[in-house]
Design an enzyme around this catalytic site. Structure first.
Site, PDB file in Angstrom:
ATOM      1  CG  HIS A   1       0.959  28.594 -28.255  1.00  0.00           C
ATOM      2  ND1 HIS A   1       1.321  27.722 -27.263  1.00  0.00           N
ATOM      3  CD2 HIS A   1       2.115  29.154 -28.693  1.00  0.00           C
ATOM      4  CE1 HIS A   1       2.635  27.754 -27.098  1.00  0.00           C
ATOM      5  NE2 HIS A   1       3.148  28.606 -27.966  1.00  0.00           N
TER       6      HIS A   1
ATOM      7  CD  GLN B   1       4.207  25.257 -31.296  1.00  0.00           C
ATOM      8  OE1 GLN B   1       3.111  25.665 -31.655  1.00  0.00           O
ATOM      9  NE2 GLN B   1       4.556  23.986 -31.408  1.00  0.00           N
TER      10      GLN B   1
ATOM     11  CB  THR C   1      12.515  24.406 -32.375  1.00  0.00           C
ATOM     12  OG1 THR C   1      12.648  23.155 -31.699  1.00  0.00           O
ATOM     13  CG2 THR C   1      11.136  24.542 -32.963  1.00  0.00           C
TER      14      THR C   1
ATOM     15  CB  SER D   1       7.663  34.400 -26.356  1.00  0.00           C
ATOM     16  OG  SER D   1       6.369  34.944 -26.129  1.00  0.00           O
ATOM     17  CB  CYS D   2       5.665  31.612 -30.193  1.00  0.00           C
ATOM     18  SG  CYS D   2       5.665  30.688 -28.641  1.00  0.00           S
ATOM     19  CG  ASN D   3       1.998  32.081 -26.339  1.00  0.00           C
ATOM     20  OD1 ASN D   3       1.038  31.773 -27.056  1.00  0.00           O
ATOM     21  ND2 ASN D   3       2.615  31.209 -25.569  1.00  0.00           N
TER      22      ASN D   3
ATOM     23  N   GLY E   1      12.718  33.430 -24.862  1.00  0.00           N
ATOM     24  CA  GLY E   1      13.006  32.751 -23.593  1.00  0.00           C
ATOM     25  C   GLY E   1      13.896  33.580 -22.676  1.00  0.00           C
TER      26      GLY E   1
ATOM     27  CG  HIS F   1       1.824  34.741 -21.678  1.00  0.00           C
ATOM     28  ND1 HIS F   1       1.348  33.937 -20.655  1.00  0.00           N
ATOM     29  CD2 HIS F   1       2.621  33.952 -22.429  1.00  0.00           C
ATOM     30  CE1 HIS F   1       1.825  32.713 -20.799  1.00  0.00           C
ATOM     31  NE2 HIS F   1       2.608  32.686 -21.865  1.00  0.00           N
ATOM     32  N   GLY F   2       1.224  39.036 -20.282  1.00  0.00           N
ATOM     33  CA  GLY F   2       0.764  40.437 -20.328  1.00  0.00           C
ATOM     34  C   GLY F   2       1.947  41.400 -20.214  1.00  0.00           C
TER      35      GLY F   2
ATOM     36  NE  ARG G   1       5.269  24.339 -27.903  1.00  0.00           N
ATOM     37  CZ  ARG G   1       5.896  24.934 -26.892  1.00  0.00           C
ATOM     38  NH1 ARG G   1       5.367  24.961 -25.681  1.00  0.00           N
ATOM     39  NH2 ARG G   1       7.062  25.533 -27.078  1.00  0.00           N
TER      40      ARG G   1
HETATM   41  P1  NAD Z   1      15.524  24.029 -28.906  1.00  0.00           P
HETATM   42  O1  NAD Z   1      15.808  23.279 -27.688  1.00  0.00           O
HETATM   43  O2  NAD Z   1      14.674  23.436 -29.960  1.00  0.00           O
HETATM   44  O3  NAD Z   1      16.881  24.472 -29.604  1.00  0.00           O
HETATM   45  C1  NAD Z   1      17.930  25.014 -28.878  1.00  0.00           C
HETATM   46  C2  NAD Z   1      19.235  24.664 -29.566  1.00  0.00           C
HETATM   47  O4  NAD Z   1      20.302  25.202 -28.799  1.00  0.00           O
HETATM   48  C3  NAD Z   1      19.476  23.158 -29.662  1.00  0.00           C
HETATM   49  O5  NAD Z   1      20.037  22.873 -30.930  1.00  0.00           O
HETATM   50  C4  NAD Z   1      20.503  22.890 -28.562  1.00  0.00           C
HETATM   51  O6  NAD Z   1      21.361  21.812 -28.879  1.00  0.00           O
HETATM   52  C5  NAD Z   1      21.283  24.187 -28.562  1.00  0.00           C
HETATM   53  N1  NAD Z   1      21.948  24.457 -27.291  1.00  0.00           N
HETATM   54  C6  NAD Z   1      21.661  23.992 -26.052  1.00  0.00           C
HETATM   55  N2  NAD Z   1      22.519  24.481 -25.150  1.00  0.00           N
HETATM   56  C7  NAD Z   1      23.389  25.269 -25.833  1.00  0.00           C
HETATM   57  C8  NAD Z   1      24.517  26.024 -25.474  1.00  0.00           C
HETATM   58  N3  NAD Z   1      24.925  26.111 -24.211  1.00  0.00           N
HETATM   59  N4  NAD Z   1      25.178  26.693 -26.450  1.00  0.00           N
HETATM   60  C9  NAD Z   1      24.773  26.650 -27.734  1.00  0.00           C
HETATM   61  N5  NAD Z   1      23.718  25.936 -28.136  1.00  0.00           N
HETATM   62  C10 NAD Z   1      23.024  25.262 -27.202  1.00  0.00           C
HETATM   63  O7  NAD Z   1      14.920  25.421 -28.416  1.00  0.00           O
HETATM   64  P2  NAD Z   1      13.963  26.379 -29.229  1.00  0.00           P
HETATM   65  O8  NAD Z   1      12.557  25.923 -29.061  1.00  0.00           O
HETATM   66  O9  NAD Z   1      14.479  26.605 -30.608  1.00  0.00           O
HETATM   67  O10 NAD Z   1      14.083  27.722 -28.376  1.00  0.00           O
HETATM   68  C11 NAD Z   1      15.148  28.623 -28.571  1.00  0.00           C
HETATM   69  C12 NAD Z   1      14.710  29.993 -28.069  1.00  0.00           C
HETATM   70  O11 NAD Z   1      13.584  30.421 -28.832  1.00  0.00           O
HETATM   71  C13 NAD Z   1      14.261  30.048 -26.599  1.00  0.00           C
HETATM   72  O12 NAD Z   1      14.575  31.309 -26.073  1.00  0.00           O
HETATM   73  C14 NAD Z   1      12.758  29.889 -26.697  1.00  0.00           C
HETATM   74  O13 NAD Z   1      12.082  30.409 -25.586  1.00  0.00           O
HETATM   75  C15 NAD Z   1      12.481  30.693 -27.960  1.00  0.00           C
HETATM   76  N6  NAD Z   1      11.249  30.340 -28.652  1.00  0.00           N
HETATM   77  C16 NAD Z   1      10.844  29.026 -28.762  1.00  0.00           C
HETATM   78  C17 NAD Z   1       9.656  28.742 -29.384  1.00  0.00           C
HETATM   79  C18 NAD Z   1       9.145  27.341 -29.483  1.00  0.00           C
HETATM   80  O14 NAD Z   1       7.941  27.159 -29.384  1.00  0.00           O
HETATM   81  N7  NAD Z   1       9.952  26.341 -29.691  1.00  0.00           N
HETATM   82  C19 NAD Z   1       8.887  29.771 -29.932  1.00  0.00           C
HETATM   83  C20 NAD Z   1       9.358  31.082 -29.869  1.00  0.00           C
HETATM   84  C21 NAD Z   1      10.535  31.368 -29.209  1.00  0.00           C
END
Ligand code: NAD
Length: 338
Positions: free
Chosen positions: A220, A301, A12, A140-142, A111, A194-195, A169
């Site tokens: 969110h 997000q 994502t 993070s997004c929030n 994360g 979050h705080g 969400r």
């Molecule tokens: P996601 O699950 O959509 O994508 C993660 C990717 O990493 C996938 O392509 C998966 O195949 C790959 N992956 C899994 N295990 C792996 C490994 N061991 N080595 C390499 N690649 C691997 O996750 P995301 O939502 O993009 O989240 C990624 C980070 O961004 C997290 O730290 C998350 O907290 C943060 N984040 C997410 C959002 C959200 O809402 N989706 C928003 C802000 C920040």
């Protein structure tokens, strides 16, 4: 010469950051990693991003599915200046030693804990703190959402106390595991993380948060109550946000009463993937009573952290000393902002 960027975890966040890097003239994508030969791996090829596997033993699996790979993560690390780690929360820790060994800078996502990087980043609030560092974490997004509106308010009026309730969400739109269809799930560990996460960027801020997970995938919503030190009217608060990057107004009177309509606006504006990278404040939902400010904001997000990753690369790679110049350059390239 352009800064060479790799993406570990093309999900994502990773795929969006990769496309945002592609839109810049001072950096380029050298490769992205996938763990499985999925449709996203094929799409990476269509974007022109060389594909690498997350571990060396996966190369044969990809090739069996007819997907060409340029090598594994170790090969990618030998070709990049900086890696954007967008693996799922908690995974990056095991990669940090690999990045260190390769002498490559790395950006972690929200994360991960602050301690993994030592620097938590938001472009408007603390661009210079990531200047030349080996590691940084884009919050993070929030947290990005809270900092985008609270930091400028604190600068202009001073904030005595902030309380925020985060309606989260339940899952991202493409997530088929997701949360329950018909429930609201409060976070029982209080106050929520979050705080303290906002305090990784604004350590002086007195902020407490609660959160409820809701059966929606779109965005969110934050309900924020902030005590201001200086007297201000509704218009004064709006004027502050009008002058800062990545905060955008919508209005219920105009027909945007919900996150669904914000997402529709993103599609109507022909934003890439229909994303909305700015924090969206309901202009007619901003009210100051005495010294207390009440407002609502929407956070997309999947995308609000994307421009922050671009600015973080510029700061860590010492590409642009002026944070505001970097922000403007990023926003122009992505077609967002004022
Ligand atoms: P996601 O699950 O959509 O994508 C993660 C990717 O990493 C996938 O392509 C998966 O195949 C790959 N992956 C899994 N295990 C792996 C490994 N061991 N080595 C390499 N690649 C691997 O996750 P995301 O939502 O993009 O989240 C990624 C980070 O961004 C997290 O730290 C998350 O907290 C943060 N984040 C997410 C959002 C959200 O809402 N989706 C928003 C802000 C920040």
């Amino acid at each position: 010469m352009k800064v060479r960027v790799g993406i570990n975890g093309y999900g994502t966040i990773g795929k969006r950051v990769a496309c945002a890097v592609k839109a810049q003239d001072d950096m380029e994508i050298v490769g992205v990693t996938k763990t499985r030969p999925s449709y996203e791996a094929r799409l990476a090829g269509m974007e022109g991003f060389p594909l690498y596997t997350a571990t060396p033993d996966q190369v044969a699996t990809f090739e069996k599915e007819g997907i060409k790979v340029a090598g594994s993560i170790e090969d990618l690390l030998s070709k990049v200046d900086i890696i954007v780690d967008a693996t799922p929360g908690g995974v990056a820790e095991k990669y940090k030693a690999l990045y260190e060994k390769a002498g490559v800078k790395a950006i972690f996502q929200g994360g991960e804990d602050h301690g993994l990087a030592g620097v938590s980043f938001n472009a408007f609030a603390n661009y210079n703190e990531a200047w030349g560092t080996q590691f940084a974490r884009v919050v993070s997004c929030n947290t990005t959402g809270l900092v985008r509106t609270l930091y400028p308010l604190d600068k202009v009026f001073g904030l005595d106390k902030v309380s925020a309730t985060i309606v989260r969400r339940g899952a991202d739109p493409s997530d088929i595991k997701g949360s329950a269809l018909n429930s609201l799930e409060p976070s029982l560990k209080l106050p929520t993380h979050h705080g303290p996460d906002v305090q990784t960027i604004m350590p002086w801020l007195n902020i407490t948060t609660m959160a409820v997970k809701a059966p929606t995938t779109l965005m969110h919503a934050h309900c924020i109550i902030a005590d201001l030190r200086k007297k201000a009217k509704d218009q004064d608060v709006l004027a502050v946000w009008d002058n800062v990057p990545r905060v955008k107004f919508v209005s219920g009177k105009d027909g945007i009463k919900s996150t669904a309509q914000i997402m529709e606006l993103g599609r109507d504006l022909k934003r890439d993937r229909g994303d909305f990278m700015e924090i969206v404040v309901w202009q007619d939902g901003v009210k100051v009573v005495g010294n207390t400010l009440y407002y609502y904001q929407g956070v997309h997000q999947e995308s609000d952290v994307v421009p922050e990753n671009i600015d973080c690369i510029r700061s860590m790679m010492k590409l642009e000393p002026d944070g505001m110049k970097s922000i403007k350059k990023t926003d122009k390239s992505l077609g967002i902002g004022k």
